[in-house]
Design an enzyme around this catalytic site. Sequence first.
Site, PDB file in Angstrom:
ATOM      1  N   HIS A 119       0.864  -1.197   0.000  1.00  0.00           N
ATOM      2  CA  HIS A 119       0.000   0.000   0.000  1.00  0.00           C
ATOM      3  C   HIS A 119       0.897   1.244   0.000  1.00  0.00           C
ATOM      4  O   HIS A 119       1.953   1.253   0.665  1.00  0.00           O
ATOM      5  CB  HIS A 119      -0.915  -0.018   1.226  1.00  0.00           C
ATOM      6  CG  HIS A 119      -1.996   1.030   1.156  1.00  0.00           C
ATOM      7  ND1 HIS A 119      -1.746   2.354   1.414  1.00  0.00           N
ATOM      8  CD2 HIS A 119      -3.298   0.932   0.817  1.00  0.00           C
ATOM      9  CE1 HIS A 119      -2.874   3.038   1.252  1.00  0.00           C
ATOM     10  NE2 HIS A 119      -3.830   2.199   0.879  1.00  0.00           N
ATOM     11  N   GLU A 136      -3.904   1.807  -7.444  1.00  0.00           N
ATOM     12  CA  GLU A 136      -4.282   2.948  -6.606  1.00  0.00           C
ATOM     13  C   GLU A 136      -3.357   4.136  -6.885  1.00  0.00           C
ATOM     14  O   GLU A 136      -2.262   4.219  -6.305  1.00  0.00           O
ATOM     15  CB  GLU A 136      -4.156   2.572  -5.132  1.00  0.00           C
ATOM     16  CG  GLU A 136      -5.085   1.474  -4.676  1.00  0.00           C
ATOM     17  CD  GLU A 136      -5.439   1.626  -3.203  1.00  0.00           C
ATOM     18  OE1 GLU A 136      -6.628   1.612  -2.900  1.00  0.00           O
ATOM     19  OE2 GLU A 136      -4.532   1.806  -2.380  1.00  0.00           O
TER      20      GLU A 136
HETATM   21  C1  PEP Z   1      -6.802   3.383   0.245  1.00  0.00           C
HETATM   22  O1  PEP Z   1      -6.104   3.968   1.055  1.00  0.00           O
HETATM   23  O2  PEP Z   1      -6.496   2.240  -0.160  1.00  0.00           O
HETATM   24  C2  PEP Z   1      -7.981   4.065  -0.276  1.00  0.00           C
HETATM   25  C3  PEP Z   1      -8.462   3.641  -1.402  1.00  0.00           C
HETATM   26  O3  PEP Z   1      -8.472   5.103   0.488  1.00  0.00           O
HETATM   27  P1  PEP Z   1      -9.757   6.028   0.169  1.00  0.00           P
HETATM   28  O4  PEP Z   1     -10.840   5.110  -0.371  1.00  0.00           O
HETATM   29  O5  PEP Z   1     -10.109   6.627   1.455  1.00  0.00           O
HETATM   30  O6  PEP Z   1      -9.316   7.009  -0.869  1.00  0.00           O
END
Ligand code: PEP
Length: 254
Positions: free
Chosen positions: A97, A167
Amino acid sequence: MKKRKMVIGNWKMSPDTLKEAQVLNDSIKRKIGSIKKTIAVICPPSIFFSTLKTRSSSKKFFYGVQNVAKERGGAYTGEVSASMIKSLGAAFAIVGHSERRAMGETDEDVCKKIQALLAEKIRPVLCVGESAMDENANYLSFIKNQLTKGLSGVVAANITEVVIAYEPLSAIGAKNPITSHEIHQRNIFIKKVLADLYGKAKAFDVTILYGGSVNPDNARELVEGGEVDGLLVGRASLNADDFFRIAKVMDSLS
Ligand code: PEP
């Protein structure tokens, strides 16, 4: 075979107390029972794991952790091993992450963690994503590098056990996600990297998620437009109703 949609909730370092975690967990469990086809996973802080009764026999609702030690056992103060979390029922584990990478987790660490997890038959959720886009598309090489290094110990027979969560840092904890068009482009790119590593058929069987500012109102557009297999959800997973609504959207797209 059609892949099942997936939604993973990452509670991060929340809620503050075990009592609140129990209330949230109970509420999600109660609601999620009506979800038919989607795989729903929640990743609470691992300190709450044993009390939350994470050993579930369900084929659609699972628990995961947000991190795991790269070592299998031994003198590593403060670490939690893959076999420990397996013994408490973890079926998934987030690795790489961006918040952990910012704390120093390297691609080599990610690679070792994935090996440790696969050895315990826990599905790794490998997070990849660029910190910024640039005109020369260097961000694509960045994603490719994270994928190839993180997956370097994974053989073809195991690749479909790994979930990839794309992400982009700009969307995590932000006001808005990136566009579904951008997600679609990255999804194709990730599949191409996987196809080069493992062949096209395997690449198309790997579950690819999007994460970053997902909520019940944008979930459908992000998954349909991005053609992803599901979502990794941060903030909205701390609200049982929102998480359930997102899971319901996934179910309607399954
Ligand atoms: C995350 O940290 O993996 C994430 C997707 O956070 P958020 O949905 O709050 O943007």
